[in-house]
Scaffold this motif. Structure first.
Motif, PDB file in Angstrom:
ATOM      1  N   ALA A 168       0.923  -1.218  -0.064  1.00  0.00           N
ATOM      2  CA  ALA A 168      -0.010  -0.063  -0.060  1.00  0.00           C
ATOM      3  C   ALA A 168       0.932   1.316  -0.036  1.00  0.00           C
ATOM      4  N   ASP A 169       0.176   2.359  -0.403  1.00  0.00           N
ATOM      5  CA  ASP A 169       0.930   3.654  -0.304  1.00  0.00           C
ATOM      6  C   ASP A 169       0.559   4.545   0.912  1.00  0.00           C
ATOM      7  N   GLY A 170      -0.290   4.261   1.513  1.00  0.00           N
ATOM      8  CA  GLY A 170      -0.500   5.168   2.855  1.00  0.00           C
ATOM      9  C   GLY A 170      -1.557   4.413   3.747  1.00  0.00           C
ATOM     10  N   PHE A 171      -1.694   5.010   4.959  1.00  0.00           N
ATOM     11  CA  PHE A 171      -2.408   4.367   5.953  1.00  0.00           C
ATOM     12  C   PHE A 171      -3.051   5.092   6.894  1.00  0.00           C
ATOM     13  N   LEU A 172      -4.337   4.945   7.208  1.00  0.00           N
ATOM     14  CA  LEU A 172      -5.089   5.477   8.187  1.00  0.00           C
ATOM     15  C   LEU A 172      -5.317   4.330   9.398  1.00  0.00           C
ATOM     16  N   PRO A 220       2.786   7.859   3.900  1.00  0.00           N
ATOM     17  CA  PRO A 220       1.930   8.838   4.786  1.00  0.00           C
ATOM     18  C   PRO A 220       1.270   7.942   5.616  1.00  0.00           C
ATOM     19  N   MET A 221       1.040   8.300   7.054  1.00  0.00           N
ATOM     20  CA  MET A 221       0.141   7.687   8.038  1.00  0.00           C
ATOM     21  C   MET A 221      -0.482   8.495   8.895  1.00  0.00           C
ATOM     22  N   GLY A 222      -1.800   8.388   9.128  1.00  0.00           N
ATOM     23  CA  GLY A 222      -2.602   9.131  10.141  1.00  0.00           C
ATOM     24  C   GLY A 222      -3.393   8.184  11.303  1.00  0.00           C
ATOM     25  N   LEU A 223      -3.879   8.936  11.947  1.00  0.00           N
ATOM     26  CA  LEU A 223      -4.534   7.970  13.304  1.00  0.00           C
ATOM     27  C   LEU A 223      -5.584   8.577  13.557  1.00  0.00           C
ATOM     28  N   GLY A 233      10.142   4.986   9.480  1.00  0.00           N
ATOM     29  CA  GLY A 233      10.468   6.231   8.656  1.00  0.00           C
ATOM     30  C   GLY A 233       9.207   6.454   7.954  1.00  0.00           C
ATOM     31  N   LEU A 234       7.906   6.289   8.393  1.00  0.00           N
ATOM     32  CA  LEU A 234       6.492   6.817   8.023  1.00  0.00           C
ATOM     33  C   LEU A 234       6.387   8.338   8.306  1.00  0.00           C
ATOM     34  N   MET A 235       5.583   8.760   7.477  1.00  0.00           N
ATOM     35  CA  MET A 235       5.268  10.459   7.667  1.00  0.00           C
ATOM     36  C   MET A 235       3.970  10.320   8.230  1.00  0.00           C
ATOM     37  N   TYR A 236       3.876  11.092   9.413  1.00  0.00           N
ATOM     38  CA  TYR A 236       2.730  11.486  10.122  1.00  0.00           C
ATOM     39  C   TYR A 236       1.816  12.348   9.708  1.00  0.00           C
ATOM     40  N   PRO A 249      -6.443  17.719  17.100  1.00  0.00           N
ATOM     41  CA  PRO A 249      -5.374  17.840  16.221  1.00  0.00           C
ATOM     42  C   PRO A 249      -4.706  16.565  15.607  1.00  0.00           C
ATOM     43  N   TRP A 250      -4.497  15.518  16.679  1.00  0.00           N
ATOM     44  CA  TRP A 250      -3.681  14.475  16.267  1.00  0.00           C
ATOM     45  C   TRP A 250      -4.511  13.568  15.127  1.00  0.00           C
TER      46      TRP A 250
END
Length: 255
Positions: free
Chosen positions: A73-77, A111-114, A140-143, A164-165
């Motif tokens: 995959a390219d990104g994750f939530l 990229p990764m978000g939570l 090395g993931l981008m938050y 905001p997180w």
């Protein structure tokens, strides 16, 4: 080139995080800029313990995530409920099994978000995300944070999860509070925002294949006595090359 693939991955004990995950999915799909797939973390608790906890039945239609799927995959939530201000054991167990991805730098620059769920407003809406950041740093993931894109996030006269997180839900001490329309809308905004940023980060960048317009030629450097710049075509490792491109894209992301 196809659309970037974003995975929404969740662990949900009572169904609250699953509802937010579905809202994240809608936001991602609304953007039209990414392909989306839904996964869940594997359960590690025995059935008798889950029964005593009155956990919601597991949705068997949602496949379980594996390190192999994560790599493609390219990104994750990623969403999960808090456990004393940190991620639950089910989520940590999965990331403990990603050593092979780490050794190859397979997630570098993605990229990764939570998003998350807590029992109360002060039960870890921010610390749960903050305490999870070492996992991102070591891979090395981008938050990608949420910021404050919704007016609901400024309300003080009602209980509203999220920060905001990332998006969030307040479940109540007994899990009786269900996600409100405000919390669901915040999650949809996060999905749409994440898709926008991911598509920009992973879009083809023609400038990366062209020398800077003002760059001096080797002959100019020799005449002026300046040091010859490093060649952009040097034989770097794939991971270093990927990070160099990522940094260049990130600099131009919000222009």
């Amino acid at each position: 080139m196809g659309k970037p693939k974003v995975l929404v991955i969740y662990y949900s004990t009572y169904g609250h995080v699953k509802t937010i995950a579905q809202a994240e999915m809608r936001g991602l799909q609304k953007s039209g800029k990414v392909d989306v797939e839904l996964y869940q973390f594997a359960e590690t608790l025995p059935g008798e313990i889950l029964e005593q906890m009155h956990a919601a039945p597991r949705d068997t239609s949602v496949p379980e995530i594996t390190p192999e799927i994560l790599e493609k995959a390219d990104g994750f939530l990623v969403g999960f409920p808090t456990r004393f201000g940190v991620a639950p054991a089910q989520v940590k167990a999965f990331f403990d099994a990603t050593g092979s991805l780490w050794s190859r730098g397979a997630l570098l620059g993605k990229p990764m978000g939570l998003f998350f769920s807590t029992a109360s407003q002060h039960g870890g809406q921010e610390s749960t995300a903050f305490s999870f950041l070492p996992h991102l740093a070591h891979h090395g993931l981008m938050y990608v944070s949420l910021g404050t894109p919704s007016p609901y996030m400024f309300e003080n006269d009602a209980i509203v999860g999220g920060s905001p997180w990332g998006a969030g839900v307040i479940a109540g001490s007994d899990g009786s509070l269900q996600p409100t329309y405000k919390e669901i809308e915040i999650a949809e905004i996060q999905g749409e925002k994440f898709a926008e940023i991911t598509s920009k980060l992973l879009a083809p960048d023609r400038d990366l294949t062209q020398p800077p317009a003002a760059a001096a030629t080797p002959s100019d450097n020799q005449q002026s006595g300046a040091a010859t710049p490093l060649s952009t075509g040097s034989n770097k490792s794939k991971s270093n090359g990927r990070m160099r491109q990522f940094v260049d894209k990130f600099k131009n992301l919000f222009k």
